[in-house]
Scaffold this motif. Structure first.
Motif, mmCIF file in Angstrom:
data_model
loop_
_atom_site.group_PDB
_atom_site.id
_atom_site.type_symbol
_atom_site.label_atom_id
_atom_site.label_comp_id
_atom_site.label_asym_id
_atom_site.label_seq_id
_atom_site.Cartn_x
_atom_site.Cartn_y
_atom_site.Cartn_z
ATOM 1 N N ASP A 12 -31.483 12.080 8.175
ATOM 2 C CA ASP A 12 -31.530 10.926 9.069
ATOM 3 C C ASP A 12 -32.799 10.981 9.936
ATOM 4 O O ASP A 12 -33.526 9.990 10.074
ATOM 5 C CB ASP A 12 -30.266 10.943 9.934
ATOM 6 C CG ASP A 12 -30.051 9.655 10.698
ATOM 7 O OD1 ASP A 12 -30.808 8.696 10.464
ATOM 8 O OD2 ASP A 12 -29.136 9.611 11.542
ATOM 9 N N ARG A 13 -33.099 12.148 10.501
ATOM 10 C CA ARG A 13 -34.317 12.289 11.314
ATOM 11 C C ARG A 13 -35.580 12.110 10.484
ATOM 12 O O ARG A 13 -36.513 11.425 10.903
ATOM 13 C CB ARG A 13 -34.332 13.669 11.990
ATOM 14 C CG ARG A 13 -33.471 13.752 13.231
ATOM 15 C CD ARG A 13 -33.705 15.044 13.978
ATOM 16 N NE ARG A 13 -33.111 16.190 13.309
ATOM 17 C CZ ARG A 13 -31.871 16.624 13.530
ATOM 18 N NH1 ARG A 13 -31.104 16.014 14.411
ATOM 19 N NH2 ARG A 13 -31.404 17.669 12.883
ATOM 20 N N ALA A 14 -35.609 12.741 9.306
ATOM 21 C CA ALA A 14 -36.807 12.635 8.462
ATOM 22 C C ALA A 14 -37.045 11.182 8.076
ATOM 23 O O ALA A 14 -38.191 10.718 7.989
ATOM 24 C CB ALA A 14 -36.648 13.506 7.227
ATOM 25 N N LEU A 25 -36.615 8.626 9.835
ATOM 26 C CA LEU A 25 -37.244 7.850 10.914
ATOM 27 C C LEU A 25 -38.729 7.660 10.639
ATOM 28 O O LEU A 25 -39.315 6.631 10.970
ATOM 29 C CB LEU A 25 -37.080 8.570 12.260
ATOM 30 C CG LEU A 25 -35.656 8.663 12.801
ATOM 31 C CD1 LEU A 25 -35.639 9.473 14.078
ATOM 32 C CD2 LEU A 25 -35.076 7.283 13.024
ATOM 33 N N ILE A 26 -39.349 8.668 10.029
ATOM 34 C CA ILE A 26 -40.784 8.589 9.714
ATOM 35 C C ILE A 26 -41.011 7.805 8.418
ATOM 36 O O ILE A 26 -41.950 7.032 8.303
ATOM 37 C CB ILE A 26 -41.375 10.022 9.575
ATOM 38 C CG1 ILE A 26 -41.275 10.782 10.897
ATOM 39 C CG2 ILE A 26 -42.821 9.973 9.087
ATOM 40 C CD1 ILE A 26 -42.166 10.278 12.009
ATOM 41 N N ALA A 40 -45.850 9.765 7.075
ATOM 42 C CA ALA A 40 -46.350 8.409 6.864
ATOM 43 C C ALA A 40 -47.707 8.336 7.541
ATOM 44 O O ALA A 40 -47.838 8.703 8.715
ATOM 45 C CB ALA A 40 -45.398 7.378 7.454
ATOM 46 N N GLY A 69 -47.036 9.427 11.474
ATOM 47 C CA GLY A 69 -47.034 10.856 11.753
ATOM 48 C C GLY A 69 -46.210 11.586 10.713
ATOM 49 O O GLY A 69 -46.116 11.141 9.567
ATOM 50 N N SER A 70 -45.595 12.683 11.102
ATOM 51 C CA SER A 70 -44.843 13.466 10.138
ATOM 52 C C SER A 70 -43.712 14.202 10.829
ATOM 53 O O SER A 70 -43.656 14.285 12.053
ATOM 54 C CB SER A 70 -45.767 14.465 9.446
ATOM 55 O OG SER A 70 -46.273 15.375 10.410
ATOM 56 N N VAL A 71 -42.800 14.737 10.013
ATOM 57 C CA VAL A 71 -41.707 15.517 10.564
ATOM 58 C C VAL A 71 -41.436 16.673 9.608
ATOM 59 O O VAL A 71 -41.577 16.547 8.391
ATOM 60 C CB VAL A 71 -40.444 14.650 10.766
ATOM 61 C CG1 VAL A 71 -40.070 13.908 9.510
ATOM 62 C CG2 VAL A 71 -39.280 15.485 11.264
ATOM 63 N N THR A 72 -41.086 17.803 10.180
ATOM 64 C CA THR A 72 -40.685 18.927 9.355
ATOM 65 C C THR A 72 -39.519 19.632 10.035
ATOM 66 O O THR A 72 -39.446 19.677 11.257
ATOM 67 C CB THR A 72 -41.864 19.883 9.088
ATOM 68 O OG1 THR A 72 -41.362 21.055 8.469
ATOM 69 C CG2 THR A 72 -42.565 20.285 10.363
ATOM 70 N N GLU A 73 -38.607 20.134 9.234
ATOM 71 C CA GLU A 73 -37.376 20.692 9.776
ATOM 72 C C GLU A 73 -36.770 21.636 8.748
ATOM 73 O O GLU A 73 -36.944 21.444 7.551
ATOM 74 C CB GLU A 73 -36.429 19.516 10.078
ATOM 75 C CG GLU A 73 -35.064 19.928 10.494
ATOM 76 C CD GLU A 73 -34.281 18.793 11.168
ATOM 77 O OE1 GLU A 73 -34.836 17.722 11.436
ATOM 78 O OE2 GLU A 73 -33.091 19.017 11.429
ATOM 79 N N GLU A 74 -36.091 22.665 9.219
ATOM 80 C CA GLU A 74 -35.433 23.586 8.288
ATOM 81 C C GLU A 74 -33.931 23.555 8.508
ATOM 82 O O GLU A 74 -33.462 23.549 9.641
ATOM 83 C CB GLU A 74 -35.947 25.011 8.507
ATOM 84 C CG GLU A 74 -37.358 25.188 7.983
ATOM 85 C CD GLU A 74 -37.937 26.554 8.316
ATOM 86 O OE1 GLU A 74 -37.261 27.325 9.047
ATOM 87 O OE2 GLU A 74 -39.050 26.845 7.863
#
Lengths: 377, 377
Positions: free
Chosen positions: A277-279, A281-282, A306, A310-315
């Motif tokens: 869901d968070r990823a 958003l981008i 994008a 910007g970008s998102v990263t998460e583990e």
């Protein structure tokens, strides 16, 4: 026709059948609700070109009297306005008189409405279904089947049978399948009925399928399902839901479901869902809403970028077995599948970067979702 | 810029300023939220061509630390996506770093977002208002003033000043008036401030007026209002709400308000409202939504009829004095006025079938609504 009825029972019945009433239609009488009063009580019917909902308000519910019919009869009343009037009547009881020209008087305490009714003979007849092809299923199981398949149908009308949900029955096991050719959801459940009954190509329009879930919201116990050539009927004690079926042959989807996969991931449904869901958003504004997963030792890395934004990263912590693997897919497909799963943990099996992967609850065998990955540069 | 902030405080602030952020605009930077970190905490600003909302997240709220600024600075971030990100962050705390090219890193637990920020120097400056024309009013009173006038403004942009609410101040008494020329609502309240301060022709756009009510939903205590030539500022401790004012002269509405009436009716606000609501079910599809009241001894008879649909008739108990009278009017105007009135009983004064009538709560003098009747055949 002349009767009195408890307002709350009438409000419930009207709100059910209103879901099937056409707002715009080429058949004007279908904007109405058909009302019939007989010895057993009141029957309301709403219909559009796809579905018909019929609700019975019986004379008695448990020990409580609900309807007092003085004179039987039928009338068709304008659906929208009749529903609004019933909801806003001041009293707890409604008095209701229809004359031979279908002029209708609805009275409750100090308020009195006169409505121009229509001739019930003009209202389409309900299809008569033979009870030969009938089985029963618990309402909760049916609602769960709908929730776990309905979102995966194709929405574009041009996709034909893929806009519907396939229902198959064999040896007492019901299988429901929906796919838009980018993802697929399949759900099974045991039903009650003759072991010999086999259904092969019953295709219910996606819209009817989700409307059925809404209609059954408060239903408990078992419902009967009767299938005919071009109609399906779902029945509870007080409610009948008819839908037309889609013509055509549903494709054989068994061959697209891989038998398993080398790389396997087990993780928390909720944590994976929130990270996707968070990823998203981008990625959601872009074409295909693509996000990327990289399966590593003990975790999944979730990425999305994008250019403009910007970008998102998460583990996310996960039990990963088999070779490391990166795969890209539509975040919305993943979210819809994960949201429909009720189990706390899921297992995802990958056969390669470009081949469909399988999502299953860890604790049951009757449910699977498949997503086709997206090739990225 | 580098800081940490408690997520819940940031979520609140973002949700406030987001109400002013433009979704579509000819000035692209106004789709962003401006963020400034200083010694006192964090300041967020959202703006469109009509209103600007600024919210402060102070270092401490009561005994609780909220913001830890390591390095002050400013940035503009894309409003919609920034708001969604903040709401969906996994942790309770947010770490936030902006580099000299306005590249922004937002981190919370295992999730890390990179956003392309914009130069805060491109963001429009806030208007500087002199504090000369300032008064104070309790937030609850202001919200009540808005609720009881906002619905009566003209919605058609071509109506000029009538799309706004007139605010006048004289001898410590604030008067707010709204009219679309078919109905009028006027509400008064005492304010705190210099007795000498007089305001004559302050016209706040109707949309700003209702946006202000939403912004103040949780506000308690007193708010300061500062008026300049073309701007108004409403201030609480942590929030500043700016709106542009409308140009032009508001018409003198005092001469249209009749001094009283021969026929007078006193009744329950709620019962009258519900009866008008029901009558409107029949009339609302027609032109002007006309219903008719006939004042008789001890009651009002409510009538409405539409040729195609039917009719409704209802009686509401009322104390009626003066000559019998029938009057027709737009049901929506009556419902909006009655819904805004907080008193249990209202008094309605009629001067004739074709002249405006007055609706007032029985227990207060600071509130009135006027409706112009409709001529019927």
């Amino acid at each position: 026709m002349k009767l009195r009825v408890i307002k709350s029972a009438l409000v419930d019945a009207v709100s059910h059948v209103s879901k099937a009433v056409s707002q715009k239609t080429t058949i004007p009488i279908l904007t109405g609700i058909k009302v019939a009063a007989d010895e057993q009580g009141l029957v309301l019917t709403g219909s559009n070109s796809d579905i018909t909902i019929q609700v019975r308000v019986p004379k008695k519910k448990g020990e409580t009297d609900q309807v007092f019919v003085e004179k039987t009869g039928q009338v068709v009343l304008p659906g929208k306005i009749f529903g609004d009037i019933v909801r806003k009547l001041p009293g707890d009881e409604v008095e209701w008189i229809v004359n031979e020209r279908f002029q209708t008087t609805i009275r409750s305490e100090q308020a009195e409405f006169q409505l121009n009714g229509l001739d019930p003979d003009e209202y389409p007849r309900l299809p008569q279904l033979l009870q030969e092809q009938m089985f029963s299923i618990s309402a909760d199981t049916l609602k769960s089947l709908i929730r776990q398949t309905g979102f995966a149908v194709a929405v574009n009308e041009a996709r034909g049978v893929l806009t519907g949900v396939l229902m198959q029955l064999e040896s007492g096991m019901l299988t429901c399948v929906a796919t838009d050719s980018h993802r697929l959801s399949r759900q099974q459940a045991a039903v009650e009925g003759s072991e010999e009954l086999t259904l092969k190509n019953v295709i219910i329009p996606g819209k009817s399928w989700s409307e059925l879930a809404k209609t059954l919201t408060d239903a408990t116990g078992y419902v009967d399902i009767i299938v005919a050539d071009n109609q399906i009927l779902v029945k509870t004690e007080e409610l009948e839901f008819y839908s037309r079926l889609l013509d055509g042959s549903y494709p054989d989807t068994n061959r697209v479901i891989p038998p398993g996969g080398e790389t396997q991931l087990i993780s928390s449904t909720r944590e994976l869902l929130q990270s996707v869901d968070r990823a998203s958003l981008i990625s959601r504004d872009g074409r295909d809403n693509v996000i990327k997963w990289t399966m590593k030792d003990g975790k999944v890395e979730v990425n999305s970028a994008a250019q403009d934004i910007g970008s998102v990263t998460e583990e996310v912590m996960a039990k990963v077995s088999g070779p490391e693997l990166s795969i890209s897919f539509n975040a919305r497909y993943m979210m819809e599948a994960l949201r429909s799963i009720e189990s706390e943990e899921i297992c995802i099996q990958f056969t390669g970067t470009m081949t469909p992967f399988l999502i299953k609850p860890v604790d049951r065998e009757d449910s699977l979702h498949l997503i086709v990955p997206i090739r990225t540069r």
